[in-house]
Motif scaffolding. Structure first.
Motif, PDB file in Angstrom:
ATOM      1  N   GLN A 120      54.624  32.191  43.630  1.00 13.78           N
ATOM      2  CA  GLN A 120      53.225  32.144  43.199  1.00 13.78           C
ATOM      3  C   GLN A 120      53.008  32.968  41.933  1.00 13.78           C
ATOM      4  O   GLN A 120      52.232  32.578  41.056  1.00 13.78           O
ATOM      5  N   TYR A 121      53.691  34.093  41.810  1.00 16.12           N
ATOM      6  CA  TYR A 121      53.609  34.873  40.579  1.00 16.12           C
ATOM      7  C   TYR A 121      54.176  34.063  39.415  1.00 16.12           C
ATOM      8  O   TYR A 121      53.591  34.008  38.319  1.00 16.12           O
ATOM      9  N   GLU A 122      55.331  33.433  39.652  1.00 19.04           N
ATOM     10  CA  GLU A 122      55.981  32.680  38.581  1.00 19.04           C
ATOM     11  C   GLU A 122      55.154  31.463  38.175  1.00 19.04           C
ATOM     12  O   GLU A 122      55.068  31.131  36.985  1.00 19.04           O
ATOM     13  N   ILE A 128      46.349  36.436  43.546  1.00 19.50           N
ATOM     14  CA  ILE A 128      46.945  37.421  44.448  1.00 19.50           C
ATOM     15  C   ILE A 128      45.913  38.078  45.352  1.00 19.50           C
ATOM     16  O   ILE A 128      46.041  38.063  46.581  1.00 19.50           O
ATOM     17  N   ARG A 144      54.756  46.625  41.117  1.00 23.44           N
ATOM     18  CA  ARG A 144      55.292  46.138  39.857  1.00 23.44           C
ATOM     19  C   ARG A 144      56.627  46.765  39.497  1.00 23.44           C
ATOM     20  O   ARG A 144      57.106  46.642  38.364  1.00 23.44           O
ATOM     21  N   ARG A 180      52.239  32.638  35.993  1.00 24.92           N
ATOM     22  CA  ARG A 180      52.679  32.969  34.635  1.00 24.92           C
ATOM     23  C   ARG A 180      53.018  31.711  33.852  1.00 24.92           C
ATOM     24  O   ARG A 180      52.748  31.619  32.644  1.00 24.92           O
ATOM     25  N   THR A 234      57.269  35.055  45.772  1.00 24.43           N
ATOM     26  CA  THR A 234      57.452  35.297  44.336  1.00 24.43           C
ATOM     27  C   THR A 234      57.115  34.054  43.522  1.00 24.43           C
ATOM     28  O   THR A 234      56.700  34.166  42.357  1.00 24.43           O
ATOM     29  N   THR A 254      47.936  38.781  33.366  1.00 25.76           N
ATOM     30  CA  THR A 254      48.161  39.592  34.566  1.00 25.76           C
ATOM     31  C   THR A 254      46.864  39.816  35.325  1.00 25.76           C
ATOM     32  O   THR A 254      46.820  39.718  36.559  1.00 25.76           O
ATOM     33  N   MET A 311      45.802  36.595  36.998  1.00 28.35           N
ATOM     34  CA  MET A 311      46.730  36.252  38.077  1.00 28.35           C
ATOM     35  C   MET A 311      46.369  37.025  39.351  1.00 28.35           C
ATOM     36  O   MET A 311      46.291  36.445  40.441  1.00 28.35           O
ATOM     37  N   TYR A 312      46.117  38.323  39.196  1.00 31.56           N
ATOM     38  CA  TYR A 312      45.769  39.116  40.371  1.00 31.56           C
ATOM     39  C   TYR A 312      44.371  38.761  40.881  1.00 31.56           C
ATOM     40  O   TYR A 312      44.140  38.707  42.096  1.00 31.56           O
TER      41      TYR A 312
END
Length: 328
Positions: free
Chosen positions: A223-225, A242, A131, A228, A221, A234, A237-238
């Motif tokens: 996939q994170y965006e 992730i 992070r 969100r 990246t 968070t 998401m993980y």
């Protein structure tokens, strides 16, 4: 002379000569020639891998096979083993031995608890570092440093840390006014195994962190965006996006950790000797004690065979999965 030259040329060159078929036609047939054999990569590579392969076959696999044969005898380590009557009496004795059952249980507890806890700590550290914290390289080096230490160094270090009078753990607790929490960590059978597992987690969680960090850095990246943008927290998401993609990292790290758990003999032997007590006795220490202290080599060989089968049960499925994926 010309006919001899023609014959030699045909022997030293590869050719596809037609071969009569059942219906009177011809089918191509590949002929192995002297020249093609000498030019093959297999033959040219023999000097590089054959000597090492022979040594490994003799001193590794040959030794494993001989160990299995010794476990089928009643050899005490003195004199010459008698191979006339091989039987499973040593294994029958082993199964009915409460010391073996206890050591097997401790080994499984150590293997499972150490592996799961190291993976959990390593994953947590990897997520925190991923992070974008400050001094990332410094923290990564600090966490990975214990992995470079041998079991012997780690055992001596933690034996001092667990010292009931001058060890850093009890001294720190007394400094904080928590004297009621001080313990004889490796002197009390109730805490021995937990103390060993904690020390091993300290040593190997950094390795898990590096493996997971490599897996996290390989996730795009986008996939994170996208997570969100969908309003995922968070944690979700993980948990949902992730971590499921880290299965390969988890599998490879778990296999390494379980193998190290089966090889924890050095740590236990340096800290407790060959008689650590029933609460922390494991198969590798019991194997050493039976073979070298009690001169019961047949029994020690049988325990070694069980350890080999356990290691094979850990590694073989992983290698098979890698082979099926084409990665081996």
């Amino acid at each position: 002379m010309d006919s001899l030259r023609t014959l030699a040329r045909r022997l030293l060159t590869a050719s596809d000569d037609p071969e009569p078929s059942a219906d009177g036609g011809t089918t191509p047939r590949r002929r192995a020639t002297v020249w093609s054999v000498f030019r093959s990569g297999f033959l040219r590579s023999l000097p590089f891998w054959l000597p090492g392969g022979l040594f490994v076959g003799l001193f590794v696999y040959g030794a494993i096979g001989w160990n299995v044969v010794i476990s089928l005898t009643d050899w005490s380590g003195l004199g010459t083993p008698e191979y006339d009557s091989l039987d499973l009496s040593t294994y029958e004795q082993m199964v009915s031995d409460p010391t073996f059952v206890n050591a097997l249980g401790n080994t499984l507890v150590l293997l499972v608890a150490f592996t799961v806890a190291s993976l959990a700590v390593g994953l947590t550290l990897a997520i925190l570092i991923d992070r974008g914290i400050r001094f990332e390289n410094t923290f990564r080096t600090i966490y990975l440093l214990p992995m470079s230490l041998s079991f012997v160094v780690t055992a001596i270090f933690w034996a001092w840390m667990y010292n009931p009078r001058v060890g850093m753990i009890n001294v720190g607790l007394r400094t904080l006014g928590l004297d009621f929490l001080t313990r004889a960590w490796i002197g009390n059978p109730q805490f021995k195994l937990a103390a060993v597992i904690f020390a091993l987690i300290w040593q190997f969680s950094g390795y898990c962190m590096v493996v997971y960090l490599a897996g996290l850095r390989g996730i795009p990246t986008e996939q994170y965006e996208a997570a969100r943008a969908d309003g995922a927290s968070t944690y979700r998401m993980y948990r949902r996006v992730i971590i499921p993609q880290l299965r390969a990292s988890t599998t490879s790290a778990a296999v390494v950790l379980m193998v190290f758990a089966l090889k924890a003999f050095d740590f236990l032997f340096v800290m407790f000797g060959d008689t650590p007590g029933p609460s922390v006795d494991i198969l590798s220490v019991m194997m050493f004690r039976q073979a070298f202290s009690s001169t019961n080599w047949a029994y020690g060989s049988a325990i070694a065979t069980v350890l080999f089968v356990m290691a094979l049960a850990v590694i073989a499925p992983y290698l098979w999965m890698q082979h099926k994926r084409g990665e081996l």
